[in-house]
Design a protein around this motif. Structure first.
Motif, PDB file in Angstrom:
ATOM      1  N   LEU A 308       0.831  -1.208   0.000  1.00  0.00           N
ATOM      2  CA  LEU A 308       0.000   0.000   0.000  1.00  0.00           C
ATOM      3  C   LEU A 308       0.866   1.259   0.000  1.00  0.00           C
ATOM      4  O   LEU A 308       0.491   2.271  -0.604  1.00  0.00           O
ATOM      5  CB  LEU A 308      -0.925  -0.004   1.221  1.00  0.00           C
ATOM      6  N   GLY A 309       2.032   1.200   0.654  1.00  0.00           N
ATOM      7  CA  GLY A 309       2.912   2.354   0.697  1.00  0.00           C
ATOM      8  C   GLY A 309       3.418   2.732  -0.681  1.00  0.00           C
ATOM      9  O   GLY A 309       3.461   3.921  -1.042  1.00  0.00           O
ATOM     10  N   ILE A 310       3.810   1.752  -1.475  1.00  0.00           N
ATOM     11  CA  ILE A 310       4.287   2.019  -2.832  1.00  0.00           C
ATOM     12  C   ILE A 310       3.159   2.575  -3.694  1.00  0.00           C
ATOM     13  O   ILE A 310       3.342   3.529  -4.458  1.00  0.00           O
ATOM     14  CB  ILE A 310       4.877   0.734  -3.446  1.00  0.00           C
ATOM     15  N   LEU A 311       1.966   2.006  -3.562  1.00  0.00           N
ATOM     16  CA  LEU A 311       0.826   2.514  -4.325  1.00  0.00           C
ATOM     17  C   LEU A 311       0.462   3.931  -3.871  1.00  0.00           C
ATOM     18  O   LEU A 311       0.141   4.798  -4.699  1.00  0.00           O
ATOM     19  CB  LEU A 311      -0.375   1.583  -4.150  1.00  0.00           C
ATOM     20  N   LYS A 312       0.538   4.177  -2.566  1.00  0.00           N
ATOM     21  CA  LYS A 312       0.215   5.503  -2.032  1.00  0.00           C
ATOM     22  C   LYS A 312       1.162   6.559  -2.574  1.00  0.00           C
ATOM     23  O   LYS A 312       0.753   7.701  -2.843  1.00  0.00           O
ATOM     24  CB  LYS A 312       0.284   5.470  -0.507  1.00  0.00           C
ATOM     25  N   ASN A 313       2.448   6.206  -2.748  1.00  0.00           N
ATOM     26  CA  ASN A 313       3.411   7.165  -3.299  1.00  0.00           C
ATOM     27  C   ASN A 313       2.967   7.676  -4.660  1.00  0.00           C
ATOM     28  O   ASN A 313       3.291   8.803  -5.047  1.00  0.00           O
ATOM     29  CB  ASN A 313       4.794   6.518  -3.419  1.00  0.00           C
ATOM     30  N   LEU A 314       2.243   6.846  -5.401  1.00  0.00           N
ATOM     31  CA  LEU A 314       1.771   7.198  -6.737  1.00  0.00           C
ATOM     32  C   LEU A 314       0.313   7.642  -6.740  1.00  0.00           C
ATOM     33  O   LEU A 314      -0.304   7.756  -7.785  1.00  0.00           O
ATOM     34  CB  LEU A 314       1.944   6.000  -7.676  1.00  0.00           C
ATOM     35  N   LYS A 315      -0.233   7.873  -5.536  1.00  0.00           N
ATOM     36  CA  LYS A 315      -1.627   8.318  -5.371  1.00  0.00           C
ATOM     37  C   LYS A 315      -2.613   7.305  -5.958  1.00  0.00           C
ATOM     38  O   LYS A 315      -3.642   7.671  -6.535  1.00  0.00           O
ATOM     39  CB  LYS A 315      -1.837   9.690  -6.019  1.00  0.00           C
TER      40      LYS A 315
END
Length: 396
Positions: A308-315
């Protein structure tokens, strides 16, 4: 407010440095007693270690921006005392009555004070990097190329810069000088690690600019990867270990994120590092809308927070299904592709049920010591690192 332990350390450090300066003056007046001076400064390594430990503890419990007054105080005191000590050391170096052994001691003192002054300067840079910046609109590709031309002209033939964004331009509101410092540090790290070639790839997704700086250098092992961005960590002799931390602070001050991956964990003799930086792009920047929707299957999925953190970085906000059965039963949206991230067990079950459905791609993902690995079930082949770049280029 500073905690009591750090404040005491600062005061004690200043007292020790003041005492060292006094002993320097005494030794200057009494030639032949350089050994007294060397002994007085023999604890400098312990003092430096104490400062490092204090900063590590503070970073672990408070945001970096709270260093404020402590950083200014330490820098002021260290600079003042080091100027005195280095001045006396320089006078002693000009003395003709010193023995070879005594001259070597004085040289060691001069080198040590220079190292401590450099340490003070780097700590100051670390704090300033997190301070507010004067923003201006800049185009990232031009900024990176300017950085290469200004700082790496001899290696420029070995540095490629490519922009995959629509229109070939990515605009960001930033402090260009500070971002250039990030690029300089990243490129320098690559060449110091023995890289022959470095690629800088730029793209944009959801108004988030992605800069990927990848090299073919020595890379690092899985054990060292989690601590690369820690303050004072370094594998380079003579380095203070603040370069990567300054990079992280600058990017954070710009509302972005920096991730570091090693290709060494992929096997097949692959090696090198991939530094992936995400920054908010200007709304003037054009980008291609996502062609797929992401969905996570929680069942047996390890380290979902990292995913989720990696996806969150890309909004990117993914849909979530608790089990593979929930996904099979859910209605399908034919207007957009569906990219499914699941554990190996859940991915196998999904492949049996819906693996052949058009518009659905299933990836098996798992946590390893070197990061998140994934394999697209429909094709055989080696695993790939699950990174911001992979998300943007392969299933967004």
């Amino acid at each position: 407010m500073l905690d009591t332990g750090l404040l005491e350390l600062i005061v004690i450090s200043g007292c020790l440095l003041l005492a060292a300066a006094g002993l320097l003056a005494l030794s200057l007046r009494q030639r032949g007693k350089v050994r007294v001076l060397a002994a007085a400064l023999s604890g400098r390594e312990a003092l430096l270690a104490g400062l490092r430990e204090a900063y590590m503890d503070l970073e672990a419990t408070k945001p970096l921006c709270e260093l404020g007054q402590s950083t200014a105080f330490i820098n002021h005191e260290v600079k003042n005392y080091m100027m005195v000590i280095s001045g006396y050391a320089a006078l002693l170096q000009r003395s003709k009555s010193l023995t070879d052994k005594e001259r070597a001691m004085v040289d060691n003192i001069a080198q040590s004070t220079a190292a401590l002054q450099g340490f003070s300067r780097r700590v100051g840079e670390l704090y300033k990097s997190n301070a507010s910046h004067d923003e201006t609109e800049a185009e990232l590709t031009a900024l990176v190329r300017s950085c290469v031309n200004n700082n790496f002209i001899e290696q420029s033939a070995n540095i490629s810069v490519d922009c995959a964004a629509e229109g070939g331009a990515i605009l960001v509101d930033c402090s260009p000088n500070k971002l250039e410092k990030v690029f300089v540090n990243a490129l320098r790290n690559s060449f110091e690690a023995g890289a022959l070639n470095v690629s800088v790839k730029l793209t944009v997704h959801n108004y988030m600019a992605l800069i990927v700086i990848e090299d073919d250098g020595a890379g690092c092992n899985a054990a060292n990867l989690p601590i690369l961005l820690k303050t004072f960590y370094t594998s380079k002799p003579g380095s203070m270990g603040l370069g990567l931390c300054v990079m992280r602070s600058i990017i954070a001050a710009h509302g972005g994120n920096i991730s570091i991956y090693t290709k060494n964990v992929l096997g097949n003799s692959q090696h090198g590092m991939s530094v992936q930086i995400v920054l908010p792009a200007s709304k003037k920047t054009s980008y291609t809308p996502p062609r797929a929707e992401a969905l996570l299957v929680r069942e047996d999925l390890s380290d979902i927070d990292m995913i989720l953190g990696i996806l969150k970085n890309l909004k990117i906000i993914p849909r979530v299904a608790e089990t593979a059965k929930d996904l099979v039963a859910a209605p399908k949206n034919s207007s957009v592709e569906l990219t499914v991230l699941a554990s190996a067990k859940a991915a196998q079950a999904l492949k049996k049920e819906i693996g052949g459905d058009e518009g659905i791609r299933i990836f098996s993902i798992e946590k390893t010591a070197g990061g998140l690995m994934l394999v697209k079930n429909a094709a055989a082949g080696s695993a790939n690192l699950f990174t911001e770049e992979y998300v943007v280029r392969h299933f967004c």
